[in-house]
Write a protein that holds these residues in place. Sequence first.
Motif, PDB file in Angstrom:
ATOM      1  N   LEU A 120       0.750  -1.077  -0.187  1.00 45.91           N
ATOM      2  CA  LEU A 120       0.088   0.143   0.009  1.00 45.91           C
ATOM      3  C   LEU A 120       0.797   1.119  -0.005  1.00 45.91           C
ATOM      4  CD1 LEU A 120      -3.166   0.549   0.371  1.00 45.91           C
ATOM      5  CD2 LEU A 120      -2.700   0.970   2.716  1.00 45.91           C
ATOM      6  N   ASP A 121       0.388   2.307  -0.808  1.00 49.71           N
ATOM      7  CA  ASP A 121       1.249   3.519  -0.630  1.00 49.71           C
ATOM      8  C   ASP A 121       0.358   4.901  -1.161  1.00 49.71           C
ATOM      9  OD1 ASP A 121       0.862   3.954  -3.666  1.00 49.71           O
ATOM     10  OD2 ASP A 121       2.681   2.331  -3.904  1.00 49.71           O
ATOM     11  N   SER A 122       0.885   6.016  -1.220  1.00 47.72           N
ATOM     12  CA  SER A 122       0.275   6.972  -1.101  1.00 47.72           C
ATOM     13  C   SER A 122      -0.408   7.398  -2.400  1.00 47.72           C
ATOM     14  CB  SER A 122       0.885   8.396  -0.661  1.00 47.72           C
ATOM     15  OG  SER A 122       1.990   8.535  -1.701  1.00 47.72           O
ATOM     16  N   THR A 123      -0.194   6.544  -3.619  1.00 48.10           N
ATOM     17  CA  THR A 123      -0.820   6.708  -4.967  1.00 48.10           C
ATOM     18  C   THR A 123      -2.085   5.911  -4.848  1.00 48.10           C
ATOM     19  OG1 THR A 123       0.354   4.816  -5.838  1.00 48.10           O
ATOM     20  CG2 THR A 123       1.387   7.124  -5.977  1.00 48.10           C
ATOM     21  N   ALA A 124      -2.450   5.267  -3.771  1.00 46.81           N
ATOM     22  CA  ALA A 124      -3.907   4.278  -3.942  1.00 46.81           C
ATOM     23  C   ALA A 124      -4.936   5.218  -4.249  1.00 46.81           C
ATOM     24  CB  ALA A 124      -3.853   3.541  -2.616  1.00 46.81           C
ATOM     25  N   SER A 125      -5.812   4.728  -5.152  1.00 42.40           N
ATOM     26  CA  SER A 125      -7.048   5.486  -5.424  1.00 42.40           C
ATOM     27  C   SER A 125      -8.106   4.510  -5.895  1.00 42.40           C
ATOM     28  CB  SER A 125      -6.604   6.417  -6.472  1.00 42.40           C
ATOM     29  OG  SER A 125      -6.185   5.554  -7.620  1.00 42.40           O
ATOM     30  N   GLY A 126      -9.212   5.101  -6.218  1.00 42.69           N
ATOM     31  CA  GLY A 126     -10.382   4.247  -6.757  1.00 42.69           C
ATOM     32  C   GLY A 126     -11.322   3.820  -5.512  1.00 42.69           C
ATOM     33  N   GLU A 179     -16.928  14.459  -2.084  1.00 43.49           N
ATOM     34  CA  GLU A 179     -15.429  14.396  -1.625  1.00 43.49           C
ATOM     35  C   GLU A 179     -14.551  14.360  -2.663  1.00 43.49           C
ATOM     36  OE1 GLU A 179     -17.009  11.697   2.171  1.00 43.49           O
ATOM     37  OE2 GLU A 179     -16.379  10.466   0.292  1.00 43.49           O
ATOM     38  N   LEU A 180     -15.114  13.604  -3.905  1.00 44.31           N
ATOM     39  CA  LEU A 180     -14.020  13.560  -5.021  1.00 44.31           C
ATOM     40  C   LEU A 180     -13.629  15.083  -5.577  1.00 44.31           C
ATOM     41  CD1 LEU A 180     -15.742  10.888  -6.938  1.00 44.31           C
ATOM     42  CD2 LEU A 180     -13.397  10.787  -5.998  1.00 44.31           C
ATOM     43  N   SER A 181     -14.689  16.065  -5.424  1.00 47.62           N
ATOM     44  CA  SER A 181     -14.680  17.383  -5.752  1.00 47.62           C
ATOM     45  C   SER A 181     -13.710  18.032  -4.714  1.00 47.62           C
ATOM     46  CB  SER A 181     -16.015  18.359  -5.943  1.00 47.62           C
ATOM     47  OG  SER A 181     -16.727  17.757  -6.993  1.00 47.62           O
ATOM     48  N   ARG A 182     -13.658  17.675  -3.625  1.00 45.41           N
ATOM     49  CA  ARG A 182     -12.642  18.184  -2.692  1.00 45.41           C
ATOM     50  C   ARG A 182     -11.249  17.783  -2.774  1.00 45.41           C
ATOM     51  NH1 ARG A 182     -14.636  21.811   1.364  1.00 45.41           N
ATOM     52  NH2 ARG A 182     -16.940  22.142   1.224  1.00 45.41           N
ATOM     53  N   GLY A 183     -11.172  16.674  -3.530  1.00 45.54           N
ATOM     54  CA  GLY A 183      -9.788  16.235  -3.752  1.00 45.54           C
ATOM     55  C   GLY A 183      -9.329  14.711  -3.384  1.00 45.54           C
ATOM     56  N   THR A 184     -10.286  14.049  -2.881  1.00 45.51           N
ATOM     57  CA  THR A 184     -10.030  12.699  -2.482  1.00 45.51           C
ATOM     58  C   THR A 184      -9.692  11.877  -3.645  1.00 45.51           C
ATOM     59  OG1 THR A 184     -12.277  11.942  -2.610  1.00 45.51           O
ATOM     60  CG2 THR A 184     -11.766  12.864  -0.426  1.00 45.51           C
ATOM     61  N   ASP A 185      -9.044  10.839  -3.364  1.00 39.36           N
ATOM     62  CA  ASP A 185      -8.348   9.915  -4.310  1.00 39.36           C
ATOM     63  C   ASP A 185      -9.602   8.702  -4.706  1.00 39.36           C
ATOM     64  OD1 ASP A 185      -5.981  10.919  -4.726  1.00 39.36           O
ATOM     65  OD2 ASP A 185      -5.754  10.426  -2.608  1.00 39.36           O
TER      66      ASP A 185
END
Length: 305
Positions: free
Chosen positions: A3-9, A205-211
């Motif tokens: 797991l790293d900080s690029t995790a998304s979706g 949340e997506l609009s606020r910048g979540t991944d």
Amino acid sequence: MTLDSTASGTFVIAPTPFLPDGGLDLASAARMTEAYLKMGATGLTILGIMGEAPKLDAAESTAFVKAVLTANAGQVPVVVGVSSPGFAAMRALSHEVMAAGAAGVMIAPTPGLKGDDAVIAYFQQASETVGPAPWCLQDFPQANGVAITPKMVARIAADPRLVMLKAEDWPGLDKISAIRALEAAGEMKRLSILGGFSGLFLPEELSRGTDGVMTGYAFPELLVALCKNGPTEEMWDRFEAHLPLIRTDNQPGLGLAVRKYVLMRRGIIAHETARAPAPRLSPPARAEVDHLLARLGRRDPVAVL
């Protein structure tokens, strides 16, 4: 896979399936894992709050984790909740699941922590306990009563092993913006931020910048599509069709029973059993969920059961 900080979706939070007698249903665990992967999950999270982790003994926890990891076969990262009142149990479970192939672990603060320094010290000790596992901070004050401000998150993020924040404060949208602002100002490293709450606020949340999102709503296909396409007008229309069921799924306490019932109706798990003590759907509540499913099926084909 780590797991790293690029995790998304969409990291789907999976429930723990049980047989009618309360025993582990490992066949359903495998079928559920395969179903989530086919739906487009980019990660899986197990033994979280909705995974009934405190109701499993150590051997059951390990057996369930291994069943999911086997079915996943390294396709997506699997995060395992290891929160525990004591560090001995946290250490044992963390080391076992990481050795079995988990990508990382998730830690929530123990209830009763008071003051910034106490919270930060707790996470420093917890990180040492699970080390060298990368970990996700579960920020869910409604469940444990522990408030974590954006500046506290920045201090905790000095730990290189913290790579993800599960953002479940309520209201929490401004908090997400504040954390992203601290990152942009160079006052903290960037974290992967995933929302929760059954996806109740996912477009915002997506609009606020979540991944992305980490939750267990029984129709992950919606969450996958939203994370992939963003909160377009078309996706807002589809999302609004699901809102009545999302609201029902997100109820404190009863939400687990709703979720397991819908997953059973979808054929993803064989039984709706939750281990005692656990709420059960009354006949009127079950009829209400059936009504919501029927209405949803008229607007989104994925819900035609």
